[in-house]
Design a protein around this motif. Sequence first.
Motif, PDB file in Angstrom:
ATOM      1  N   VAL A  64       0.851  -1.193   0.000  1.00  0.00           N
ATOM      2  CA  VAL A  64       0.000   0.000   0.000  1.00  0.00           C
ATOM      3  C   VAL A  64       0.882   1.236   0.000  1.00  0.00           C
ATOM      4  N   GLN A  85      -7.810  -5.493  -0.793  1.00  0.00           N
ATOM      5  CA  GLN A  85      -7.156  -4.187  -0.790  1.00  0.00           C
ATOM      6  C   GLN A  85      -7.980  -3.155  -0.039  1.00  0.00           C
ATOM      7  N   SER A 107      -9.986  -2.112  -7.400  1.00  0.00           N
ATOM      8  CA  SER A 107      -9.690  -2.429  -5.994  1.00  0.00           C
ATOM      9  C   SER A 107     -10.400  -3.700  -5.564  1.00  0.00           C
ATOM     10  N   CYS A 122      -6.914  -0.928   3.443  1.00  0.00           N
ATOM     11  CA  CYS A 122      -7.148   0.506   3.637  1.00  0.00           C
ATOM     12  C   CYS A 122      -8.014   0.761   4.864  1.00  0.00           C
ATOM     13  N   GLU A 134       0.060  -5.891  -6.956  1.00  0.00           N
ATOM     14  CA  GLU A 134      -0.863  -5.972  -5.829  1.00  0.00           C
ATOM     15  C   GLU A 134      -0.919  -4.683  -5.020  1.00  0.00           C
ATOM     16  N   THR A 135      -0.256  -3.638  -5.474  1.00  0.00           N
ATOM     17  CA  THR A 135      -0.213  -2.383  -4.725  1.00  0.00           C
ATOM     18  C   THR A 135      -1.553  -1.661  -4.794  1.00  0.00           C
ATOM     19  N   VAL A 136      -2.001  -1.121  -3.651  1.00  0.00           N
ATOM     20  CA  VAL A 136      -3.159  -0.232  -3.623  1.00  0.00           C
ATOM     21  C   VAL A 136      -2.670   1.146  -3.194  1.00  0.00           C
TER      22      VAL A 136
END
Length: 273
Positions: free
Chosen positions: A69, A146, A142, A150, A93-95
């Motif tokens: 993230v 994910q 998203s 958050c 896989e990054t948010v």
Amino acid sequence: MTIGLTGPLLLVGAGKMGGALLEGWLKKGLDPTTVFIQDPELPDDMRRLAAAHGIAAGDAPPLTKAPAVIVLSVKPDLAVAVLRTIAPSIGAETVVLSIAAGRTLETLSGPLPETCAVVRAMPNTPAAVGEGITVCVANAQSSAAQRAICEGLLSAVGEVVWVEDETLMDPVTAVSGSGPAYVFHLAECLEQAGIEAGLPLDLAARLARATIAGAGALLKQSEHDAATLRTNVTSPRGTTAAALDVLMEDEALKTLLARAVAEAAKRSRELSS
């Protein structure tokens, strides 16, 4: 804190809100070795906090793998430029979790890979004491996992609410994002009114602050709505009733607040465009 991180957390911008989030994460038990801070002008208090926990911080922290993230906590006018610089570090896989006010999902997604998950969030300043509320909206890319990441991060500093309609973020900004300033102004006015009624300045300030803080705590913890709580404290023909006759005359306060929120929402829409 269980938020399912599968990689590092990159905090981009550690000013007041970013710093409040970081402090909240550490208090909730987030492993500091997973945190990296990117901020070329890191405030002294955040520099000391990072050093105390062994958190890598600077203009280009040494990430060992793609972040799970990226929390974007920079001034809104810098958001797009900053995203361009960090786009190469984004993994599959990054948010990207943005708390940059007024920046839409479309604007935030512009410099990023087409498949990048983006969450737009609007927190408020009571997050600094763990009493904030944050409203979030996510783009179509998203995943549930994910979004859960958050929510886990944001819940460290208060409540989290999700919406599906991004247009709601403008009135959200007007009510909760800007709302603490309205309450602080009420405290100013109540203090001044107390002074004009004969109270010493220090006593008027103490009473105004404690009364608003206490009423807020009661409102949060009570099962009753605001109207019921108001009615419960208002004795017929008593002092509170006399004051409310003035405040509620011709719905003046209600009308004024409606105008204020409408103007703030309008300005939020202008900033978004």
